[in-house]
Motif scaffolding. Sequence first.
Motif, PDB file in Angstrom:
ATOM      1  N   ASP A 196       3.474 -12.460   0.110  1.00  0.00           N
ATOM      2  CA  ASP A 196       2.985 -13.073   1.342  1.00  0.00           C
ATOM      3  C   ASP A 196       2.467 -11.932   2.233  1.00  0.00           C
ATOM      4  OD1 ASP A 196       2.727 -14.087   3.900  1.00  0.00           O
ATOM      5  OD2 ASP A 196       4.631 -15.187   3.869  1.00  0.00           O
ATOM      6  N   PRO A 197       1.185 -11.994   2.648  1.00  0.00           N
ATOM      7  CA  PRO A 197       0.644 -10.875   3.430  1.00  0.00           C
ATOM      8  C   PRO A 197       1.439 -10.594   4.713  1.00  0.00           C
ATOM      9  CG  PRO A 197      -0.826 -12.778   3.507  1.00  0.00           C
ATOM     10  CD  PRO A 197       0.216 -13.061   2.462  1.00  0.00           C
ATOM     11  N   GLU A 198       2.028 -11.620   5.275  1.00  0.00           N
ATOM     12  CA  GLU A 198       2.733 -11.424   6.561  1.00  0.00           C
ATOM     13  C   GLU A 198       3.997 -10.576   6.417  1.00  0.00           C
ATOM     14  OE1 GLU A 198       2.522 -14.874   9.518  1.00  0.00           O
ATOM     15  OE2 GLU A 198       2.617 -15.874   7.569  1.00  0.00           O
ATOM     16  N   THR A 199       4.571 -10.540   5.200  1.00  0.00           N
ATOM     17  CA  THR A 199       5.874  -9.880   5.038  1.00  0.00           C
ATOM     18  C   THR A 199       5.841  -8.788   3.968  1.00  0.00           C
ATOM     19  OG1 THR A 199       6.508 -11.601   3.479  1.00  0.00           O
ATOM     20  CG2 THR A 199       7.182 -11.919   5.776  1.00  0.00           C
ATOM     21  N   THR A 200       4.637  -8.291   3.669  1.00  0.00           N
ATOM     22  CA  THR A 200       4.517  -7.311   2.581  1.00  0.00           C
ATOM     23  C   THR A 200       4.100  -5.941   3.114  1.00  0.00           C
ATOM     24  OG1 THR A 200       3.972  -9.014   0.988  1.00  0.00           O
ATOM     25  CG2 THR A 200       3.280  -6.800   0.420  1.00  0.00           C
ATOM     26  N   LEU A 201       4.759  -4.920   2.546  1.00  0.00           N
ATOM     27  CA  LEU A 201       4.420  -3.537   2.890  1.00  0.00           C
ATOM     28  C   LEU A 201       3.837  -2.868   1.650  1.00  0.00           C
ATOM     29  CD1 LEU A 201       4.798  -1.183   5.034  1.00  0.00           C
ATOM     30  CD2 LEU A 201       6.855  -0.605   3.732  1.00  0.00           C
ATOM     31  N   PHE A 202       2.654  -2.279   1.787  1.00  0.00           N
ATOM     32  CA  PHE A 202       2.034  -1.545   0.687  1.00  0.00           C
ATOM     33  C   PHE A 202       2.318  -0.054   0.859  1.00  0.00           C
ATOM     34  CE2 PHE A 202      -0.346  -5.483   1.008  1.00  0.00           C
ATOM     35  CZ  PHE A 202      -0.409  -5.885  -0.319  1.00  0.00           C
ATOM     36  N   VAL A 203       2.884   0.541  -0.178  1.00  0.00           N
ATOM     37  CA  VAL A 203       3.238   1.967  -0.141  1.00  0.00           C
ATOM     38  C   VAL A 203       2.269   2.675  -1.092  1.00  0.00           C
ATOM     39  CG1 VAL A 203       5.058   3.635  -0.650  1.00  0.00           C
ATOM     40  CG2 VAL A 203       5.662   1.388   0.274  1.00  0.00           C
ATOM     41  N   VAL A 204       1.288   3.375  -0.524  1.00  0.00           N
ATOM     42  CA  VAL A 204       0.278   4.024  -1.369  1.00  0.00           C
ATOM     43  C   VAL A 204       0.736   5.452  -1.647  1.00  0.00           C
ATOM     44  CG1 VAL A 204      -2.172   4.540  -1.649  1.00  0.00           C
ATOM     45  CG2 VAL A 204      -1.467   2.631  -0.185  1.00  0.00           C
ATOM     46  N   VAL A 205       1.057   5.733  -2.908  1.00  0.00           N
ATOM     47  CA  VAL A 205       1.597   7.044  -3.276  1.00  0.00           C
ATOM     48  C   VAL A 205       0.560   7.784  -4.104  1.00  0.00           C
ATOM     49  CG1 VAL A 205       3.538   8.270  -4.314  1.00  0.00           C
ATOM     50  CG2 VAL A 205       3.875   5.955  -3.456  1.00  0.00           C
ATOM     51  N   SER A 206       0.083   8.886  -3.584  1.00  0.00           N
ATOM     52  CA  SER A 206      -0.866   9.699  -4.345  1.00  0.00           C
ATOM     53  C   SER A 206      -0.833  11.119  -3.800  1.00  0.00           C
ATOM     54  CB  SER A 206      -2.284   9.127  -4.228  1.00  0.00           C
ATOM     55  OG  SER A 206      -3.191   9.951  -4.918  1.00  0.00           O
ATOM     56  N   LYS A 207      -0.402  12.045  -4.644  1.00  0.00           N
ATOM     57  CA  LYS A 207      -0.354  13.434  -4.200  1.00  0.00           C
ATOM     58  C   LYS A 207      -1.737  13.882  -3.727  1.00  0.00           C
ATOM     59  CE  LYS A 207       0.634  18.094  -5.732  1.00  0.00           C
ATOM     60  NZ  LYS A 207       1.098  19.007  -6.760  1.00  0.00           N
ATOM     61  N   SER A 208      -2.754  13.561  -4.522  1.00  0.00           N
ATOM     62  CA  SER A 208      -4.111  14.027  -4.205  1.00  0.00           C
ATOM     63  C   SER A 208      -4.838  13.082  -3.244  1.00  0.00           C
ATOM     64  CB  SER A 208      -4.925  14.120  -5.492  1.00  0.00           C
ATOM     65  OG  SER A 208      -4.935  12.848  -6.124  1.00  0.00           O
ATOM     66  N   PHE A 209      -4.453  11.847  -3.219  1.00  0.00           N
ATOM     67  CA  PHE A 209      -5.174  10.750  -2.557  1.00  0.00           C
ATOM     68  C   PHE A 209      -6.633  10.720  -3.014  1.00  0.00           C
ATOM     69  CE2 PHE A 209      -5.400   7.380   0.582  1.00  0.00           C
ATOM     70  CZ  PHE A 209      -4.082   6.938   0.566  1.00  0.00           C
ATOM     71  N   ASN A 210      -6.785  10.972  -4.285  1.00  0.00           N
ATOM     72  CA  ASN A 210      -8.118  11.071  -4.844  1.00  0.00           C
ATOM     73  C   ASN A 210      -8.137  10.402  -6.209  1.00  0.00           C
ATOM     74  OD1 ASN A 210     -10.706  11.988  -5.047  1.00  0.00           O
ATOM     75  ND2 ASN A 210     -10.122  13.986  -5.931  1.00  0.00           N
ATOM     76  N   THR A 211      -7.074   9.670  -6.513  1.00  0.00           N
ATOM     77  CA  THR A 211      -6.944   9.091  -7.853  1.00  0.00           C
ATOM     78  C   THR A 211      -7.601   7.717  -7.874  1.00  0.00           C
ATOM     79  OG1 THR A 211      -4.921  10.330  -8.187  1.00  0.00           O
ATOM     80  CG2 THR A 211      -5.238   8.431  -9.611  1.00  0.00           C
ATOM     81  N   GLN A 212      -8.573   7.566  -8.777  1.00  0.00           N
ATOM     82  CA  GLN A 212      -9.419   6.377  -8.778  1.00  0.00           C
ATOM     83  C   GLN A 212      -8.601   5.081  -8.842  1.00  0.00           C
ATOM     84  OE1 GLN A 212     -11.565   5.375 -12.367  1.00  0.00           O
ATOM     85  NE2 GLN A 212     -13.492   5.337 -11.237  1.00  0.00           N
ATOM     86  N   GLU A 213      -7.635   5.064  -9.760  1.00  0.00           N
ATOM     87  CA  GLU A 213      -6.839   3.850  -9.967  1.00  0.00           C
ATOM     88  C   GLU A 213      -6.112   3.445  -8.676  1.00  0.00           C
ATOM     89  OE1 GLU A 213      -6.918   6.492 -11.855  1.00  0.00           O
ATOM     90  OE2 GLU A 213      -7.059   5.939 -13.972  1.00  0.00           O
ATOM     91  N   THR A 214      -5.489   4.438  -8.051  1.00  0.00           N
ATOM     92  CA  THR A 214      -4.678   4.163  -6.862  1.00  0.00           C
ATOM     93  C   THR A 214      -5.562   3.725  -5.699  1.00  0.00           C
ATOM     94  OG1 THR A 214      -3.073   5.750  -7.650  1.00  0.00           O
ATOM     95  CG2 THR A 214      -2.993   5.226  -5.295  1.00  0.00           C
ATOM     96  N   LEU A 215      -6.687   4.418  -5.530  1.00  0.00           N
ATOM     97  CA  LEU A 215      -7.560   4.054  -4.408  1.00  0.00           C
ATOM     98  C   LEU A 215      -8.177   2.680  -4.618  1.00  0.00           C
ATOM     99  CD1 LEU A 215      -9.229   7.459  -3.447  1.00  0.00           C
ATOM    100  CD2 LEU A 215      -7.172   6.372  -2.540  1.00  0.00           C
ATOM    101  N   ALA A 216      -8.530   2.364  -5.869  1.00  0.00           N
ATOM    102  CA  ALA A 216      -9.104   1.035  -6.141  1.00  0.00           C
ATOM    103  C   ALA A 216      -8.073  -0.056  -5.842  1.00  0.00           C
ATOM    104  CB  ALA A 216      -9.567   0.953  -7.601  1.00  0.00           C
TER     105      ALA A 216
END
Length: 553
Positions: A196-216
Amino acid sequence: MSKTPTTLPAWQALKSHRRSISRTPMRVMFERDKQRFERFSQQTCGILFDYSKNIITERTLDLLAQLASQSHLTVRIAALFDGGKINVTEHRAALHVALRDPKKAGLMVDGLDARKAVHQVLKQMETFVETVHSGRWLGHSGKPITDVVNIGIGGSDLGPALVASALKPYAKPGMRMHYAYTIDPRAINAVLEEVDPETTLFVVVSKSFNTQETLANANAARTWLVARLGSEQAVAKHFIAISTNAAAVKQFGIAAANMFGFWDWVGGRYSLWSAAGVSIALSVGMGRFRELLAGAHAMDEHFRTTPFKHNMPVLMAVLALWYTNFFAARTHAILPYDLRLSRLDAFIQQLAMESNGKSVTAQGHPVDYETCPVYWGGLGNCGQHAYFQLLHQGTQLIPADFVAVASPPDANASMQDLLLANCLAQMEALMRGKTAYEAKSEMKAQGLSPTEIKALLPHKLFPGNRPSNMLLLERLDPHTLGALLAAYEHKTFVEGMLWDINPFDQWGVEYGKQLTKIVEKDLANATPSGDHDCSTNGLINAYKYFRAQAKPA
Ligand code: F6P
């Protein structure tokens, strides 16, 4: 290292020792020495490590310990803990041990007190996790968080996912964890259907913050969230980032206040102990996360201070090397007998193969010996009904680590004995094998005729003498799990040192990433591709044709 490992006196001695030891099968060694288990097992940090079912004698261990000494392992371990720039190709320290060091100051790296920085981020994590767990962190529409989605791949996924699933019994009730790792859109789509968008937290983990899969995946999640909640402002309440790249995090649209940092001296596959493990803490709480760190630190201390012949990670490493370099073993199986560790093989696979899957030394010279074998595995009990046939009777020698937990669950506790019976029996069978005499006697007792016995005998023989280790955990709690994973980290490091390679870079993954960018453009192009080899061109063109014909499924 000035000499190549194969020219070290201990390596040469191991070569001739290998010839003499192969004359005595392990089952005979066990018959002759009733103390073999006591001799070749130890308990460390809640883990019983039994390595008696290896093709070894005291002499083997002496020689392997000498090999470690002649490879200057003591100096190298000191450099690891002191923040020496042992990742020579990237001119960096490899200081994951600092992430679980209770000392709060006093380790300078590139002008920064690493310990101080680590404890500051731990404090930041603690405050954040407490805010979420107490329900004070509110989503855009004012509701507390119930679902956490870890978006990351490789080390930014495997460690956090393994630990959270292993420690599920400790999870905070009502906090659900999800993982989006592959760029296959089905992964993020499936998660977004569940939350549910109202109660969800997205944790974006990327050492480089340049990884195609993670950014997509992160972009897909953000687009979905903004569309559902009707405002860009919602991102601030539903996204956090863990990275070393503050500029890229900002560019993605995540505010500095919602970012947790780590440092270039933490390798991705060694990062679960840092803020990259915040999803673990969001699942089990910061107290449990600190217990995990304490367990890893206990293993660090054991590794740093124990003589090689009694040092669990060193023993794990030299035994694995013994089979790779002196028995031509090409793979190593990781076989957990516990559902909660079902992702252990994937974690160790990255740890070992991304660290040591290399064919040049740290100084760039080609090696003339084997390095990392293929690591593979899965739940051992299921493997028994699938690939164990090959372990028992195939043509290859495959060393295996069996990992089991003694404490049973609350419900159906008696099944735990059956699980362990399977595990122990498999290890015994691999070691003992079955002789012609034993196989014949069995068939006779079953009433088979002499002709049937003769025909079946070759199929009923088990060569045995197949090595395995047991890592038996008293219980799967955060402390013991931390110690187990740290032991594998140090094992991997020791192997790298003995092979004289740098276990902390991963240049081998870059080439495919470069070519992906070119192929990606070709897939978007209307005209047929012609710039690659004919196979790649053919496949690009076929894919585009099929894509045009197909309906989404
Ligand atoms: O491509 C390999 C790799 O860099 C791994 O070493 C790493 O664990 C993974 O990708 C994810 O990298 P990042 O955390 O930078 O997104």
